[in-house]
Design an enzyme around this catalytic site. Structure first.
Site, short mmCIF file in Angstrom:
data_model
loop_
_atom_site.label_atom_id
_atom_site.label_comp_id
_atom_site.label_asym_id
_atom_site.label_seq_id
_atom_site.Cartn_x
_atom_site.Cartn_y
_atom_site.Cartn_z
N GLN A 93 -5.61 -2.29 9.30
CA GLN A 93 -5.55 -3.51 8.82
C GLN A 93 -5.82 -4.35 9.58
OE1 GLN A 93 -3.81 -3.82 5.57
NE2 GLN A 93 -4.73 -6.04 5.89
N LYS A 143 0.96 -1.27 -0.03
CA LYS A 143 -0.14 -0.10 -0.04
C LYS A 143 0.72 1.42 0.00
CE LYS A 143 -3.83 -2.40 2.32
NZ LYS A 143 -4.59 -2.81 3.33
N ASP A 185 -12.05 1.98 3.60
CA ASP A 185 -12.24 0.38 3.16
C ASP A 185 -13.90 0.16 3.20
OD1 ASP A 185 -10.22 -1.45 3.24
OD2 ASP A 185 -9.97 -1.33 5.40
#
Length: 283
Positions: free
Chosen positions: A93, A49, A116
């Site tokens: 995460q 990322k 997300d």
């Protein structure tokens, strides 16, 4: 013989478009990535990322916290990031260590920075079809279909898997694209017969080579979201590629299909969040 949907090539094209859009912005989008613990797979994702952000000109901040981090400490960090005007997207995460409640963490993220799209507010917007962000993997699947010239409208779509991260939102996005959608799962009876009805088959069940060629209708589009590592170390999807490929009209490989799209879509969502914060059109 199926046409291979090249996720790497499509991902590269989208990243070039993101980079061009970022160049035109006076204020660069900012993404904060938070990693708690030392899970090796998560660490790899975080590195990827960071690299993707650098490639597209998005500014990234990384917070790599020890496994001993308390829930209170993590929630405090999220509160700080919510207030930072130069951070447009926050990604924590998953999975988190067992002593931290993932639901509390998801709820703590400002929905406008929830790139997300896991916050219940954003989930609700996806259900209604009036959403700013969609979860990265399902949205990536829709981009693969669109950029491969595959029409969803009027098609019979079958999604194998009902997770909150992929299966459920995938079904909603296909529905919003005017597909007729069936969701299958571990309790589905006559799974083979249901799969054989699919014009578009999306498989996200987490079992290596679970869907075989005899479960696929001639000419179907097969999207394999799975990522499984065999005993010999090789990666394989949820679809048995060797038996499925001769039946399908289009198929995604593993690796190199859906996988590259997930991080690319995260960058798209971050760009969208940045535009929203500036009051600009997100199209």
């Amino acid at each position: 013989m199926a046409k291979i949907i090249d996720g790497k090539a499509i991902s590269r094209a989208i990243r070039c478009e993101i980079a061009e859009a970022v160049k035109k912005m006076d204020v660069k989008p900012g993404l904060a990535v938070v990693l708690v613990g030392d899970d090796p797979a998560s660490a790899v994702y975080v590195r990827n990322k960071k690299r993707a952000c650098e490639e597209t000109g998005i500014r990234s901040e990384s917070y790599e916290l020890p496994c001993s981090t308390t829930e209170e400490e993590l929630l405090s960090l999220i509160g700080t990031l919510n207030k930072k005007s130069d951070i447009n997207g926050i990604l924590v995460q998953l999975p988190l260590p067992k002593h931290i409640d993932e639901n509390k963490v998801i709820l703590a993220i400002d929905p406008k920075k929830d790139v997300d799209a896991f916050h219940p507010y954003n989930v609700g917007k996806i259900v209604t079809g009036d959403y700013d962000f969609a979860p990265c993997t399902p949205k990536g699947v829709m981009s693969l279909l669109e950029r491969s010239g595959i029409e969803v409208e009027g098609k019979t779509c079958v999604v194998v898997g009902r997770s909150n991260i992929v299966g459920k939102p995938q079904a909603l996005l296909l529905t919003h694209a005017n597909g007729t959608v069936t969701v299958c799962h571990s309790r589905t009876r006559n799974l083979k017969q249901v799969c054989l009805t699919a014009d578009i088959l999306v498989v996200a069940i987490g079992k290596a080579d679970f869907i075989t060629g005899d479960m696929i209708k001639e000419g179907a589009v097969v999207i394999d979201v799975g990522m499984n590592r065999k005993d010999d170390g090789k990666l394989t999807g949820d679809v048995d590629f060797a038996s499925a490929e001769p039946k399908a009209s289009y198929i995604t490989p593993v690796p190199g299909g859906v996988g590259p799209m997930t991080i690319t879509t995260l960058l798209e969502n971050t760009l969208t969040a940045a535009k929203m914060s500036l009051g600009k059109d997100t199209e």
